[in-house]
Scaffold this active site. Structure first.
Site, PDB file in Angstrom:
ATOM      1  N   ALA A 159       0.900  -0.934  -0.198  1.00 49.63           N
ATOM      2  CA  ALA A 159      -0.110  -0.369   0.172  1.00 49.63           C
ATOM      3  C   ALA A 159       0.724   1.202  -0.298  1.00 49.63           C
ATOM      4  O   ALA A 159       2.050   0.809   0.228  1.00 49.63           O
ATOM      5  CB  ALA A 159      -1.081  -0.027   0.875  1.00 49.63           C
ATOM      6  N   SER A 195      -6.763  -2.186   1.674  1.00 49.42           N
ATOM      7  CA  SER A 195      -8.084  -2.311   2.132  1.00 49.42           C
ATOM      8  C   SER A 195      -8.405  -3.410   2.848  1.00 49.42           C
ATOM      9  O   SER A 195      -8.655  -4.216   1.963  1.00 49.42           O
ATOM     10  CB  SER A 195      -9.477  -1.377   1.358  1.00 49.42           C
ATOM     11  OG  SER A 195      -9.697  -1.933   0.837  1.00 49.42           O
ATOM     12  N   GLY A 227      -9.327  -6.187   0.065  1.00 49.47           N
ATOM     13  CA  GLY A 227      -8.605  -8.278   0.661  1.00 49.47           C
ATOM     14  C   GLY A 227      -9.506  -8.864   0.115  1.00 49.47           C
ATOM     15  O   GLY A 227      -9.292 -10.025   0.422  1.00 49.47           O
ATOM     16  N   GLU A 254      -2.784  -7.882   5.574  1.00 47.98           N
ATOM     17  CA  GLU A 254      -3.488  -7.117   6.710  1.00 47.98           C
ATOM     18  C   GLU A 254      -4.011  -5.607   6.100  1.00 47.98           C
ATOM     19  O   GLU A 254      -4.130  -4.987   5.445  1.00 47.98           O
ATOM     20  CB  GLU A 254      -1.568  -5.811   6.431  1.00 47.98           C
ATOM     21  CG  GLU A 254      -0.329  -7.330   6.696  1.00 47.98           C
ATOM     22  CD  GLU A 254      -0.175  -8.155   8.180  1.00 47.98           C
ATOM     23  OE1 GLU A 254      -1.298  -7.427   9.019  1.00 47.98           O
ATOM     24  OE2 GLU A 254       0.158  -9.107   8.844  1.00 47.98           O
ATOM     25  N   GLU A 299     -13.455   2.613   9.091  1.00 44.92           N
ATOM     26  CA  GLU A 299     -11.765   2.739   8.896  1.00 44.92           C
ATOM     27  C   GLU A 299     -11.831   3.895   8.005  1.00 44.92           C
ATOM     28  O   GLU A 299     -12.388   3.852   7.176  1.00 44.92           O
ATOM     29  CB  GLU A 299     -11.035   1.962   8.716  1.00 44.92           C
ATOM     30  CG  GLU A 299      -9.219   2.738   8.393  1.00 44.92           C
ATOM     31  CD  GLU A 299      -8.238   1.788   7.992  1.00 44.92           C
ATOM     32  OE1 GLU A 299      -7.185   1.574   8.154  1.00 44.92           O
ATOM     33  OE2 GLU A 299      -8.804   0.894   7.233  1.00 44.92           O
ATOM     34  N   GLY A 343       3.137   2.245  15.802  1.00 45.56           N
ATOM     35  CA  GLY A 343       4.417   1.900  15.921  1.00 45.56           C
ATOM     36  C   GLY A 343       5.450   0.995  16.465  1.00 45.56           C
ATOM     37  O   GLY A 343       5.329   0.407  18.249  1.00 45.56           O
ATOM     38  N   ALA A 344       4.717  -0.650  15.487  1.00 41.55           N
ATOM     39  CA  ALA A 344       5.701  -1.634  15.450  1.00 41.55           C
ATOM     40  C   ALA A 344       6.738  -1.860  15.663  1.00 41.55           C
ATOM     41  O   ALA A 344       7.693  -1.006  14.998  1.00 41.55           O
ATOM     42  CB  ALA A 344       4.355  -2.994  14.763  1.00 41.55           C
TER      43      ALA A 344
END
Length: 515
Positions: A166, A247, A251, A268, A402, A464-465
């Site tokens: 994306a 999206s 998906g 994802e 979302e 923030g992974a």
């Protein structure tokens, strides 16, 4: 090409990344020409044309796939630690090009320069992770019920991995998949977002340099450009795994299409992430986590904070702190370190943002911090918007969806069980967080009765992974996992082996078959 006002060194960065003449993006061999349509990349920072690439035609795609198939035959036979060393060298090249690639990411996508540099650092980190992984692709040994037999399992590469990424993370998410797939022995075909194709071409140039130095044949890393390539990949039986980031709507299509041919997917998809603010929370920590989560990348992260679920006893205080912080936010060119919020990706995203605010009002939402489009000098692209806060109810239709924009919905709760139910009460299940100094609340939030998301944090935000942990979510987020932990298993196939080293052939389960 690029910008007429190059005060931030975009032209220099593009030159270092080999993008002086960007005219094609069909495979590792970027000097070949395509007859595909022209895709123009415009920066949301100032609306200027950065460069052009040619879309991959069906004929181009077939050539890419044939090249990838040939490359796989030899790449899978390269010892895994050697494949890991190639990835290590790629990590070194990314370190050398971090500033240049980070600037391009910021300019083409619109995120802040710090976030652009951080995205390249994620690529470097996943290279380091993959290097170590290249010596740890472990199987298991099991005891057999039959005498003089040995059982074990091993893992083999699956072949060609398709990666559809994306615009919001134009390079990092691709690398999460690709670096691990490469050490596993797979080759990759990458279809980046048509909104950020130049970042993908820049990555190809960096990697091609490493592959050439190591005499790696063309086809291990492949690039196809254009939305038409998505379904070519989804329907291609030669691609056993498609990793899709995007999206939920698209998906569903990817999942159905790939499943119909018995392929596998890593999905994802959307996020609708909430922070629970307990009465026992440190408000100063909440401020940092909530504001960055809500406005970082202009709300265009799948892990962006969409909802703030606040205990009624600290609700007013939290709102006051947020209002004060939002009043200090600086909106503008993301390459300028003085600014906190950059643009949305395009005017379509701006319209979605405006529609969401209007929908929230229609459903009874109360505006806490006013939104709107920013106009005037420096905002000519028309893509800059004001981060806004809306008091809402969790059951509002717009809250359940979302919106990829800096809109934060705030709501009250009475007890921790109610807060967790609200957190879980949306179709998506990616990231979640609670701010509390109460150990009971922490443990409940992380228990079976707690968050239903793939990521659950305590006293840090939703966004923030780190690459060390597997990244992904549940429900309409898709259920896939990328990056750390044992996510590598998705890029390999498991095989169980039994070896009989005796002189008899006993059957399992004690079955007799005499003749």
């Amino acid at each position: 090409m690029a910008t007429t006002n190059d005060q931030f060194g975009i032209l220099d960065a593009m030159k270092h990344l080999g993008l002086e003449e960007v005219n094609n993006g069909t495979s590792t061999g970027l000097n070949s020409f395509s007859n595909g349509r022209i895709i123009e990349s415009y920066s949301p920072v100032n609306g200027e044309l950065i460069g052009k690439v040619k879309a991959t035609t069906a004929e181009d795609y077939e050539k890419v796939m044939q090249t990838a198939q040939e490359a796989y035959k030899s790449w899978k036979l390269v010892p895994a630690p050697k494949r890991g060393d190639i990835v290590r060298q790629i990590g070194e090249e990314l370190r050398a090009n971090k500033e240049h690639l980070g600037k391009l990411v910021s300019y083409e996508m619109g995120k802040s320069l710090q976030e652009g540099l951080g995205e390249v650092q994620e690529m470097i980190d996943i290279c380091d992770f993959a290097v170590g992984l290249s010596r740890q692709l472990y199987g298991l040994t099991m005891h057999s019920e039959r005498p003089m037999h040995r059982m074990y399992e091993q893992w083999h590469p699956i072949g060609i991995v398709g990666v559809i990424s994306a615009f919001n993370f134009p390079v990092a998410v691709w690398s999460w998949n690709t670096m691990i797939a490469w050490v596993c022995g797979d080759v990759c075909v990458w279809k980046p977002s048509s909104k950020t194709p130049l970042c993908a071409v820049a990555c190809q140039n960096i990697i091609a340099k490493v592959f050439k130095a190591n005499d790696i044949q063309e086809g291990v890393c492949n690039l196809v450009v254009g939305n038409e390539c998505g379904d070519l990949m989804n329907n291609d039986h030669r691609i056993p795994l498609v990793s899709f980031t995007g999206s939920t709507r698209i998906g569903r299509h990817v999942s159905k299409t790939v499943a119909e041919r018995f392929g596998n997917t890593i999905l994802e998809l959307g996020g609708n992430n909430a922070i629970i603010v307990s009465e026992h929370a440190d408000i100063n920590m909440v401020l940092v986590g909530a504001v960055f989560g809500a406005v970082g990348t202009a709300g265009q992260r799948c892990t962006s904070t969409r909802r703030l679920i606040i205990h009624e006893s600290v609700y007013d205080k939290t709102i006051q702190v947020l209002q004060s912080a939002y009043a200090q936010l600086k909106i503008g060119n993301p390459l300028d370190a003085a600014n906190h919020v950059g643009p949305l990706i395009d005017k379509g995203a701006v319209q979605d943002y405006l529609n969401a605010i209007e929908k929230a009002k229609q459903e009874g939402g109360k505006i806490i911090v006013e939104g709107g489009v920013v106009e005037g000098a420096g905002y000519e692209s028309g893509c800059y918007v004001k981060p806004c806060i809306i008091e809402a109810k969790n059951e509002f239709e717009i809250v359940q969806a979302e919106t990829f924009a800096p809109i934060l919905y705030v709501m009250k709760y009475n007890n921790i069980e109610e807060a967790i139910a609200m957190q879980n009460g949306v179709p998506q299940g990616l990231s979640s967080s609670i701010f509390t100094n109460n150990m009971r609340e922490m443990e409940l939030f992380l228990s079976h009765a707690g968050s239903d998301c793939g990521i659950a944090n305590v006293n840090i935000g939703t966004s923030g992974a780190e690459i060390g942990g597997a990244f992904g979510g549940e429900k309409e987020t898709g259920g896939g996992r990328e990056s750390g932990s044992d996510a590598w298993k998705a890029y390999m196939r498991r095989q169980t082996n039994t070896i009989n080293y005796g002189s008899q052939l006993p059957l399992a389960q004690g079955i007799k078959f005499d003749f």
